[in-house]
Design a protein around this motif. Sequence first.
Motif, PDB file in Angstrom:
ATOM      1  N   UNK A   1      -1.713   3.468   9.623  1.00  0.00           N
ATOM      2  CA  UNK A   1      -1.005   2.246  10.030  1.00  0.00           C
ATOM      3  C   UNK A   1       0.217   2.496  10.912  1.00  0.00           C
ATOM      4  N   UNK A   2       0.767   3.710  10.850  1.00  0.00           N
ATOM      5  CA  UNK A   2       1.930   4.058  11.679  1.00  0.00           C
ATOM      6  C   UNK A   2       1.533   5.289  12.479  1.00  0.00           C
ATOM      7  N   UNK A   3       1.308   5.136  13.795  1.00  0.00           N
ATOM      8  CA  UNK A   3       0.833   6.280  14.579  1.00  0.00           C
ATOM      9  C   UNK A   3       1.699   7.528  14.391  1.00  0.00           C
ATOM     10  N   UNK A   4       1.054   8.604  13.951  1.00  0.00           N
ATOM     11  CA  UNK A   4       1.749   9.890  13.814  1.00  0.00           C
ATOM     12  C   UNK A   4       2.590  10.050  12.570  1.00  0.00           C
ATOM     13  N   UNK A   5       2.588   9.049  11.686  1.00  0.00           N
ATOM     14  CA  UNK A   5       3.435   9.178  10.491  1.00  0.00           C
ATOM     15  C   UNK A   5       2.674   8.776   9.222  1.00  0.00           C
ATOM     16  N   UNK A   6       3.033   9.459   8.141  1.00  0.00           N
ATOM     17  CA  UNK A   6       2.538   9.049   6.825  1.00  0.00           C
ATOM     18  C   UNK A   6       3.398   7.863   6.402  1.00  0.00           C
ATOM     19  N   UNK A   7       2.750   6.788   5.989  1.00  0.00           N
ATOM     20  CA  UNK A   7       3.549   5.580   5.742  1.00  0.00           C
ATOM     21  C   UNK A   7       3.127   4.853   4.474  1.00  0.00           C
TER      22      UNK A   7
ATOM     23  N   UNK B   1      10.289   2.288  -5.494  1.00  0.00           N
ATOM     24  CA  UNK B   1       9.207   3.210  -5.153  1.00  0.00           C
ATOM     25  C   UNK B   1       9.615   4.084  -3.966  1.00  0.00           C
ATOM     26  N   UNK B   2      10.203   3.446  -2.949  1.00  0.00           N
ATOM     27  CA  UNK B   2      10.572   4.188  -1.737  1.00  0.00           C
ATOM     28  C   UNK B   2      11.686   5.200  -2.022  1.00  0.00           C
ATOM     29  N   UNK B   3      12.594   4.834  -2.927  1.00  0.00           N
ATOM     30  CA  UNK B   3      13.656   5.788  -3.312  1.00  0.00           C
ATOM     31  C   UNK B   3      13.048   7.069  -3.865  1.00  0.00           C
ATOM     32  N   UNK B   4      11.965   6.901  -4.618  1.00  0.00           N
ATOM     33  CA  UNK B   4      11.331   8.056  -5.262  1.00  0.00           C
ATOM     34  C   UNK B   4      10.352   8.806  -4.371  1.00  0.00           C
ATOM     35  N   UNK B   5      10.103   8.285  -3.190  1.00  0.00           N
ATOM     36  CA  UNK B   5       9.127   8.930  -2.295  1.00  0.00           C
ATOM     37  C   UNK B   5       9.787   9.584  -1.082  1.00  0.00           C
ATOM     38  N   UNK B   6      11.093   9.618  -1.087  1.00  0.00           N
ATOM     39  CA  UNK B   6      11.788  10.208   0.059  1.00  0.00           C
ATOM     40  C   UNK B   6      11.304  11.639   0.273  1.00  0.00           C
ATOM     41  N   UNK B   7      10.974  11.963   1.527  1.00  0.00           N
ATOM     42  CA  UNK B   7      10.489  13.311   1.827  1.00  0.00           C
ATOM     43  C   UNK B   7       8.973  13.415   1.763  1.00  0.00           C
TER      44      UNK B   7
ATOM     45  N   UNK C   1       7.033   9.225   5.495  1.00  0.00           N
ATOM     46  CA  UNK C   1       7.997   9.225   6.597  1.00  0.00           C
ATOM     47  C   UNK C   1       8.365   7.812   7.056  1.00  0.00           C
ATOM     48  N   UNK C   2       7.397   6.905   6.948  1.00  0.00           N
ATOM     49  CA  UNK C   2       7.634   5.593   7.533  1.00  0.00           C
ATOM     50  C   UNK C   2       7.186   4.452   6.642  1.00  0.00           C
ATOM     51  N   UNK C   3       7.681   3.262   6.983  1.00  0.00           N
ATOM     52  CA  UNK C   3       7.265   2.048   6.282  1.00  0.00           C
ATOM     53  C   UNK C   3       6.810   1.046   7.339  1.00  0.00           C
ATOM     54  N   UNK C   4       5.621   0.499   7.126  1.00  0.00           N
ATOM     55  CA  UNK C   4       5.093  -0.527   8.030  1.00  0.00           C
ATOM     56  C   UNK C   4       5.287  -1.876   7.373  1.00  0.00           C
ATOM     57  N   UNK C   5       5.820  -2.832   8.118  1.00  0.00           N
ATOM     58  CA  UNK C   5       5.939  -4.179   7.574  1.00  0.00           C
ATOM     59  C   UNK C   5       5.020  -5.090   8.380  1.00  0.00           C
ATOM     60  N   UNK C   6       4.060  -5.670   7.669  1.00  0.00           N
ATOM     61  CA  UNK C   6       3.003  -6.420   8.339  1.00  0.00           C
ATOM     62  C   UNK C   6       2.712  -7.677   7.524  1.00  0.00           C
ATOM     63  N   UNK C   7       1.625  -8.355   7.828  1.00  0.00           N
ATOM     64  CA  UNK C   7       1.403  -9.600   7.067  1.00  0.00           C
ATOM     65  C   UNK C   7       0.004 -10.114   7.184  1.00  0.00           C
TER      66      UNK C   7
ATOM     67  N   UNK D   1       0.876  -1.177   0.000  1.00  0.00           N
ATOM     68  CA  UNK D   1       0.000   0.000   0.000  1.00  0.00           C
ATOM     69  C   UNK D   1       0.908   1.219   0.000  1.00  0.00           C
ATOM     70  N   UNK D   2       0.700   2.082  -1.003  1.00  0.00           N
ATOM     71  CA  UNK D   2       1.661   3.175  -1.190  1.00  0.00           C
ATOM     72  C   UNK D   2       1.498   4.324  -0.210  1.00  0.00           C
TER      73      UNK D   2
END
Length: 231
Positions: free
Chosen positions: A13-19, A57-63, A66-72, A7-8
């Motif tokens: 999913x990450x409290x207080x952060x855009x992820x 994708x993450x390289x191009x979204x820097x800034x 803010x965060x990445x959630x790893x879930x399953x 999910x882009x």
Amino acid sequence: MKIGGFQKFSLIDYPGKISAVIFVQGCNFRCPYCHNRELVLPEYFSFSLQEEEIIEFLENRKGKIEGVVITGGEPTIFPDLPDLLLKIKRLGYYIKLDTNGSNPQMIKLLIERKLVDYIAMDVKAPLEKYRDVTFSAVDIEKIQESINIIKDSPIQHEFRTTVINGVHTYSDILKIYNLIKGSDRYVIQNFYPSENLVDKSFQTKTGFLKEELARIEKKFKNRFSSFFIRT
Ligand code: SF4
């Protein structure tokens, strides 16, 4: 590592952060009430994504993110989890791990190597009920160990429990409290049925009644810095 979804953008999913959210494919538990059967039961696995696509994708979204959630699924069953998290960390992202707590060694290693910034662990039941609630041969000593590692760690964390009428009781929540007390944040998630459950027979089950949730809230709201019920 098998990745079954990405999910882009997420604000929740990450409290207080855009992820962004990475969903791994595969789990060592079979919780009947799990909503992610396409990430848990191999017969429902439909496609998988390449790690490189996500890193690009993450390289191009820097800034922008803010965060990445790893879930399953369950991320900690994959021995190459630290490698993926290191690549994400090198891009400058905060990382949140969602886990069922079955692999304390992996959790410890990720904390020691500073590869996670936030851990959310499901505490599915009091230890003596774990196997019945998850329909899985859980090593409950490992669950206890994971709780202790996370609770004693300096990183942000939360414990959470999905409650189901007829499966959990108020007294179960009191017992879970004894396992996790001293931690900052506890989240109760009230079960709701859906089409995608691991065990279809759970489609007839419901969450706790309002009165029961109110009783839990009254008891616990002042025992954590942050306590809430997700309905
Ligand atoms: S709820 Fe979590 S631990 Fe349980 S089967 Fe689903 S993904 Fe696995």
